[in-house]
Motif scaffolding. Structure first.
Motif, PDB file in Angstrom:
ATOM      1  N   CYS A   1     110.175  50.314  12.526  1.00 35.01           N
ATOM      2  CA  CYS A   1     109.562  51.407  13.331  1.00 35.01           C
ATOM      3  C   CYS A   1     108.172  51.308  13.769  1.00 35.01           C
ATOM      4  O   CYS A   1     107.606  52.399  14.533  1.00 35.01           O
ATOM      5  CB  CYS A   1     109.681  52.564  12.785  1.00 35.01           C
ATOM      6  N   VAL A   2     107.282  50.282  13.288  1.00 34.05           N
ATOM      7  CA  VAL A   2     105.973  50.184  13.719  1.00 34.05           C
ATOM      8  C   VAL A   2     105.701  48.940  14.701  1.00 34.05           C
ATOM      9  O   VAL A   2     104.989  49.065  15.604  1.00 34.05           O
ATOM     10  CB  VAL A   2     105.051  49.887  12.416  1.00 34.05           C
ATOM     11  N   ASP A   3     106.443  47.802  14.206  1.00 34.81           N
ATOM     12  CA  ASP A   3     106.135  46.491  14.811  1.00 34.81           C
ATOM     13  C   ASP A   3     107.041  46.270  16.136  1.00 34.81           C
ATOM     14  O   ASP A   3     108.079  46.597  16.010  1.00 34.81           O
ATOM     15  CB  ASP A   3     106.143  45.475  13.869  1.00 34.81           C
ATOM     16  N   GLY A   4     106.372  46.086  17.352  1.00 36.96           N
ATOM     17  CA  GLY A   4     107.255  45.776  18.323  1.00 36.96           C
ATOM     18  C   GLY A   4     106.398  45.716  19.843  1.00 36.96           C
ATOM     19  O   GLY A   4     105.322  46.051  19.903  1.00 36.96           O
ATOM     20  N   ASP A   5     107.226  45.487  20.634  1.00 38.95           N
ATOM     21  CA  ASP A   5     106.347  45.153  21.914  1.00 38.95           C
ATOM     22  C   ASP A   5     106.209  46.679  22.800  1.00 38.95           C
ATOM     23  O   ASP A   5     105.471  47.152  23.263  1.00 38.95           O
ATOM     24  CB  ASP A   5     106.952  44.346  23.077  1.00 38.95           C
ATOM     25  N   THR A   6     107.124  47.607  22.449  1.00 38.14           N
ATOM     26  CA  THR A   6     107.320  48.988  22.875  1.00 38.14           C
ATOM     27  C   THR A   6     108.277  49.708  21.855  1.00 38.14           C
ATOM     28  O   THR A   6     108.424  49.405  20.792  1.00 38.14           O
ATOM     29  CB  THR A   6     107.870  48.871  24.189  1.00 38.14           C
ATOM     30  N   GLY A   7     108.184  51.068  22.259  1.00 36.96           N
ATOM     31  CA  GLY A   7     109.116  52.040  21.313  1.00 36.96           C
ATOM     32  C   GLY A   7     110.467  51.534  21.653  1.00 36.96           C
ATOM     33  O   GLY A   7     110.852  50.463  22.152  1.00 36.96           O
ATOM     34  N   ALA A   8     111.554  52.214  20.956  1.00 38.85           N
ATOM     35  CA  ALA A   8     112.994  52.019  20.706  1.00 38.85           C
ATOM     36  C   ALA A   8     113.384  52.134  22.055  1.00 38.85           C
ATOM     37  O   ALA A   8     113.600  53.049  22.805  1.00 38.85           O
ATOM     38  CB  ALA A   8     113.520  52.670  19.594  1.00 38.85           C
ATOM     39  N   PRO A   9     114.309  50.999  22.515  1.00 32.20           N
ATOM     40  CA  PRO A   9     115.042  51.250  23.752  1.00 32.20           C
ATOM     41  C   PRO A   9     115.990  52.490  23.540  1.00 32.20           C
ATOM     42  O   PRO A   9     116.592  52.609  22.630  1.00 32.20           O
ATOM     43  CB  PRO A   9     115.639  49.977  24.206  1.00 32.20           C
ATOM     44  N   ILE A  10     116.316  53.493  24.545  1.00 30.21           N
ATOM     45  CA  ILE A  10     117.080  54.346  24.733  1.00 30.21           C
ATOM     46  C   ILE A  10     117.906  54.646  26.046  1.00 30.21           C
ATOM     47  O   ILE A  10     117.265  54.177  26.941  1.00 30.21           O
ATOM     48  CB  ILE A  10     116.487  55.798  24.009  1.00 30.21           C
TER      49      ILE A  10
ATOM     50  N   GLY B   1     121.670  67.815   8.022  1.00 25.28           N
ATOM     51  CA  GLY B   1     122.644  68.514   8.794  1.00 25.28           C
ATOM     52  C   GLY B   1     122.051  69.397   9.718  1.00 25.28           C
ATOM     53  O   GLY B   1     122.757  70.428  10.300  1.00 25.28           O
ATOM     54  N   ASN B   2     120.663  69.319  10.068  1.00 19.80           N
ATOM     55  CA  ASN B   2     120.080  70.262  10.842  1.00 19.80           C
ATOM     56  C   ASN B   2     120.238  69.866  12.301  1.00 19.80           C
ATOM     57  O   ASN B   2     119.952  70.517  13.287  1.00 19.80           O
ATOM     58  CB  ASN B   2     118.610  70.251  10.623  1.00 19.80           C
ATOM     59  N   ILE B   3     120.444  68.585  12.626  1.00 19.92           N
ATOM     60  CA  ILE B   3     120.733  67.996  14.245  1.00 19.92           C
ATOM     61  C   ILE B   3     122.261  67.189  14.069  1.00 19.92           C
ATOM     62  O   ILE B   3     122.441  66.601  13.045  1.00 19.92           O
ATOM     63  CB  ILE B   3     119.622  67.365  14.794  1.00 19.92           C
ATOM     64  N   ASP B   4     122.795  66.948  15.262  1.00 23.51           N
ATOM     65  CA  ASP B   4     124.106  66.191  15.233  1.00 23.51           C
ATOM     66  C   ASP B   4     123.627  64.777  15.816  1.00 23.51           C
ATOM     67  O   ASP B   4     124.641  64.176  15.745  1.00 23.51           O
ATOM     68  CB  ASP B   4     124.971  66.553  16.081  1.00 23.51           C
ATOM     69  N   PHE B   5     122.414  64.386  15.767  1.00 22.27           N
ATOM     70  CA  PHE B   5     122.180  63.082  16.310  1.00 22.27           C
ATOM     71  C   PHE B   5     121.075  62.265  15.211  1.00 22.27           C
ATOM     72  O   PHE B   5     120.088  62.749  14.994  1.00 22.27           O
ATOM     73  CB  PHE B   5     121.105  63.215  17.677  1.00 22.27           C
ATOM     74  N   LYS B   6     121.938  61.160  15.169  1.00 21.40           N
ATOM     75  CA  LYS B   6     121.338  60.317  13.820  1.00 21.40           C
ATOM     76  C   LYS B   6     119.930  59.578  14.270  1.00 21.40           C
ATOM     77  O   LYS B   6     119.015  59.801  13.632  1.00 21.40           O
ATOM     78  CB  LYS B   6     122.181  59.403  13.265  1.00 21.40           C
ATOM     79  N   LYS B   7     119.924  59.098  15.387  1.00 20.87           N
ATOM     80  CA  LYS B   7     118.852  58.351  15.837  1.00 20.87           C
ATOM     81  C   LYS B   7     119.255  57.513  17.030  1.00 20.87           C
ATOM     82  O   LYS B   7     120.486  57.227  17.268  1.00 20.87           O
ATOM     83  CB  LYS B   7     118.060  57.381  14.954  1.00 20.87           C
ATOM     84  N   PRO B   8     118.366  56.801  17.675  1.00 18.19           N
ATOM     85  CA  PRO B   8     118.849  55.862  18.956  1.00 18.19           C
ATOM     86  C   PRO B   8     119.650  54.931  18.392  1.00 18.19           C
ATOM     87  O   PRO B   8     119.382  54.303  17.282  1.00 18.19           O
ATOM     88  CB  PRO B   8     117.327  55.319  19.671  1.00 18.19           C
ATOM     89  N   ILE B   9     120.723  54.211  19.146  1.00 18.79           N
ATOM     90  CA  ILE B   9     121.579  53.497  18.728  1.00 18.79           C
ATOM     91  C   ILE B   9     120.912  52.231  18.571  1.00 18.79           C
ATOM     92  O   ILE B   9     121.158  51.373  17.455  1.00 18.79           O
ATOM     93  CB  ILE B   9     122.939  53.294  19.571  1.00 18.79           C
ATOM     94  N   SER B  10     119.752  51.804  19.449  1.00 18.66           N
ATOM     95  CA  SER B  10     119.404  50.607  19.131  1.00 18.66           C
ATOM     96  C   SER B  10     118.283  50.362  17.908  1.00 18.66           C
ATOM     97  O   SER B  10     118.359  49.413  17.392  1.00 18.66           O
ATOM     98  CB  SER B  10     118.227  50.480  20.315  1.00 18.66           C
ATOM     99  N   CYS B  11     118.093  51.841  17.245  1.00 19.13           N
ATOM    100  CA  CYS B  11     117.361  51.622  15.916  1.00 19.13           C
ATOM    101  C   CYS B  11     118.440  51.276  14.852  1.00 19.13           C
ATOM    102  O   CYS B  11     118.142  50.665  13.967  1.00 19.13           O
ATOM    103  CB  CYS B  11     116.733  53.063  15.789  1.00 19.13           C
ATOM    104  N   ASN B  12     119.656  52.133  15.199  1.00 17.73           N
ATOM    105  CA  ASN B  12     120.727  51.997  13.913  1.00 17.73           C
ATOM    106  C   ASN B  12     121.065  50.643  13.995  1.00 17.73           C
ATOM    107  O   ASN B  12     121.487  50.204  12.796  1.00 17.73           O
ATOM    108  CB  ASN B  12     121.685  52.954  14.590  1.00 17.73           C
ATOM    109  N   LEU B  13     121.317  49.586  14.980  1.00 18.90           N
ATOM    110  CA  LEU B  13     121.774  48.707  15.274  1.00 18.90           C
ATOM    111  C   LEU B  13     120.881  47.461  14.685  1.00 18.90           C
ATOM    112  O   LEU B  13     121.192  46.461  14.629  1.00 18.90           O
ATOM    113  CB  LEU B  13     122.405  48.183  16.596  1.00 18.90           C
TER     114      LEU B  13
END
Length: 192
Positions: free
Chosen positions: A30-39, A112-124
């Motif tokens: 979540c810190v290291d990378g060229d850019t943020g998570a692709p969405i 249970g406060n939102i229905d979205f876990k996180k971007p799929i690129s992060c999850n994968l």
């Protein structure tokens, strides 16, 4: 190479082993990378909608950046991405009491406060998906040396990458796809 539907899957996805070891990497992906998570555009819209529900977990710097530049940005190579603070931590990341970076979206999802876990690129992660006109390419791309502990733990526990990522693979492609991948993997292991 494995082909299921319109997805070409690197053999590494079934041959290599991986289990996140957060005590060692501290959530470095979540810190290291060229850019943020692709969405995707759909994810960008969702993040914009849920931002008020996750804002309380974010740093003042992250809030300032989001409120100035928006909940997502555009990268020439990856398209829509999550913003980062000075090319480092994702604005949606925060440090827990153990110094491990966690995702504000995932935190609120688990409550249970939102229905979205996180971007799929992060999850994968450490699987990366590249979309082409007629197919998608699925590759195993751990970050070295950051992911070395996860590779070592996965190997010691004998957990292939695709099994570690069962939930997000089903989330992205569906149960039938995962079962086909698992059957392919089982046939591969039997032949070894």
């Amino acid at each position: 190479m494995i082909a299921i539907d319109n997805v070409l899957i690197s053999d590494d996805v079934i041959e290599q082993h991986f289990v996140c070891d957060l005590s060692k990497c501290k959530g470095g992906c979540c810190v290291d990378g060229d850019t943020g998570a692709p969405i995707t555009q759909e994810e960008a819209d969702i993040i914009e909608d849920i931002y008020p529900k996750i804002k309380h977990l974010l740093s003042p710097e992250a809030i300032g950046l989001i409120e100035e530049d928006g909940t997502h940005t555009f990268d020439d190579e990856y398209g829509l991405v999550t913003p980062t603070l000075n090319g480092g931590i994702c604005v949606y990341g925060y440090y827990d009491e153990a110094g491990i970076v966690k995702c504000a979206m995932e935190h609120e999802y688990k409550l249970g406060n939102i229905d979205f876990k996180k971007p799929i690129s992060c999850n994968l992660f450490p699987i990366r998906i590249t979309e082409y006109d007629t197919y998608e390419a699925m590759n195993y791309e751990p970050r070295k040396p950051m992911c070395r502990p996860a590779c070592k733990l996965g190997k010691s526990l004998k957990v292939p990458v695709y099994q570690f990522l069962k939930e997000p693979l089903i989330r992205k492609y569906g149960e039938e796809f995962y079962q086909a991948l698992d059957a392919t993997a089982q046939a591969y292991y039997k032949d070894k």
